[in-house]
Design a protein around this motif. Sequence first.
Motif, PDB file in Angstrom:
ATOM      1  N   GLU A 148       2.164 -28.521  45.086  1.00 55.23           N
ATOM      2  CA  GLU A 148       3.177 -27.813  45.880  1.00 55.23           C
ATOM      3  C   GLU A 148       4.557 -27.816  45.224  1.00 55.23           C
ATOM      4  OE1 GLU A 148       4.293 -31.464  48.919  1.00 55.23           O
ATOM      5  OE2 GLU A 148       2.603 -30.159  49.378  1.00 55.23           O
ATOM      6  N   SER A 149       4.842 -28.791  44.377  1.00 55.44           N
ATOM      7  CA  SER A 149       6.162 -28.845  43.740  1.00 55.44           C
ATOM      8  C   SER A 149       6.219 -28.063  42.432  1.00 55.44           C
ATOM      9  CB  SER A 149       6.558 -30.301  43.478  1.00 55.44           C
ATOM     10  OG  SER A 149       5.716 -30.860  42.487  1.00 55.44           O
ATOM     11  N   CYS A 150       5.106 -27.484  42.005  1.00 56.53           N
ATOM     12  CA  CYS A 150       5.043 -26.727  40.750  1.00 56.53           C
ATOM     13  C   CYS A 150       4.756 -25.264  41.072  1.00 56.53           C
ATOM     14  CB  CYS A 150       3.947 -27.276  39.850  1.00 56.53           C
ATOM     15  SG  CYS A 150       4.168 -29.002  39.427  1.00 56.53           S
ATOM     16  N   THR A 151       5.749 -24.420  40.859  1.00 54.86           N
ATOM     17  CA  THR A 151       5.616 -23.011  41.179  1.00 54.86           C
ATOM     18  C   THR A 151       5.479 -22.184  39.904  1.00 54.86           C
ATOM     19  OG1 THR A 151       7.016 -23.347  43.111  1.00 54.86           O
ATOM     20  CG2 THR A 151       6.699 -21.073  42.381  1.00 54.86           C
ATOM     21  N   PRO A 152       4.405 -21.416  39.776  1.00 51.14           N
ATOM     22  CA  PRO A 152       4.274 -20.553  38.599  1.00 51.14           C
ATOM     23  C   PRO A 152       5.410 -19.539  38.546  1.00 51.14           C
ATOM     24  CG  PRO A 152       2.219 -20.624  39.858  1.00 51.14           C
ATOM     25  CD  PRO A 152       3.272 -21.282  40.692  1.00 51.14           C
ATOM     26  N   GLY A 153       5.787 -19.156  37.343  1.00 48.83           N
ATOM     27  CA  GLY A 153       6.826 -18.152  37.199  1.00 48.83           C
ATOM     28  C   GLY A 153       7.057 -17.801  35.740  1.00 48.83           C
ATOM     29  N   ALA A 154       7.619 -16.630  35.509  1.00 50.22           N
ATOM     30  CA  ALA A 154       7.829 -16.134  34.152  1.00 50.22           C
ATOM     31  C   ALA A 154       9.220 -16.423  33.614  1.00 50.22           C
ATOM     32  CB  ALA A 154       7.572 -14.626  34.117  1.00 50.22           C
ATOM     33  N   SER A 155      10.074 -17.100  34.380  1.00 49.02           N
ATOM     34  CA  SER A 155      11.448 -17.283  33.935  1.00 49.02           C
ATOM     35  C   SER A 155      11.790 -18.700  33.502  1.00 49.02           C
ATOM     36  CB  SER A 155      12.409 -16.845  35.049  1.00 49.02           C
ATOM     37  OG  SER A 155      12.239 -17.674  36.183  1.00 49.02           O
ATOM     38  N   GLY A 156      10.838 -19.603  33.521  1.00 46.46           N
ATOM     39  CA  GLY A 156      11.103 -20.972  33.089  1.00 46.46           C
ATOM     40  C   GLY A 156      10.847 -21.138  31.607  1.00 46.46           C
ATOM     41  N   ALA A 157      10.547 -22.350  31.207  1.00 47.98           N
ATOM     42  CA  ALA A 157      10.223 -22.633  29.807  1.00 47.98           C
ATOM     43  C   ALA A 157       8.957 -21.879  29.414  1.00 47.98           C
ATOM     44  CB  ALA A 157      10.021 -24.129  29.607  1.00 47.98           C
TER      45      ALA A 157
END
Length: 137
Positions: free
Chosen positions: A73-82
């Motif tokens: 729950e604390s890890c959200t996929p996304g294209a704007s991080g590292a």
Amino acid sequence: MSATPTATPTAIANVAVWFEIPVADLARAVRFYETVFAVTLRQEGCPSGMATPMAIFPADDRNAVTGALIQHESCTPGASGATVYLNGGDDLSVPLARALEAGATLAVPKTIITPEIGWFAQFIDSEGNRIGLHSPH
């Protein structure tokens, strides 16, 4: 005036030692990455005992850098991080084609860095993460 101690640099094999790619649907992400890299990921819970499902990428030996898909729950996929760059083998065109066939979106096409460094590409995976590939050709 007292002398300031200086740190002695230590030799390290790799700066990176582990990576985690966040996923919303572990089963879907495992299918995607097993298809792209033609490998089998090892699924297990987090070694610390936390209820965190993981799927670990294979590695050749104990000193190899590897990582896992992680659903928490604390890890959200996304294209704007590292951006994690994964090994594209001898020619990243092969896993890149498999990624696109498996539903990835092309973010950066195969592009030369320099002849000495090689090539890179980026795609958006099944979970919405920006993933890079690198290869010498």
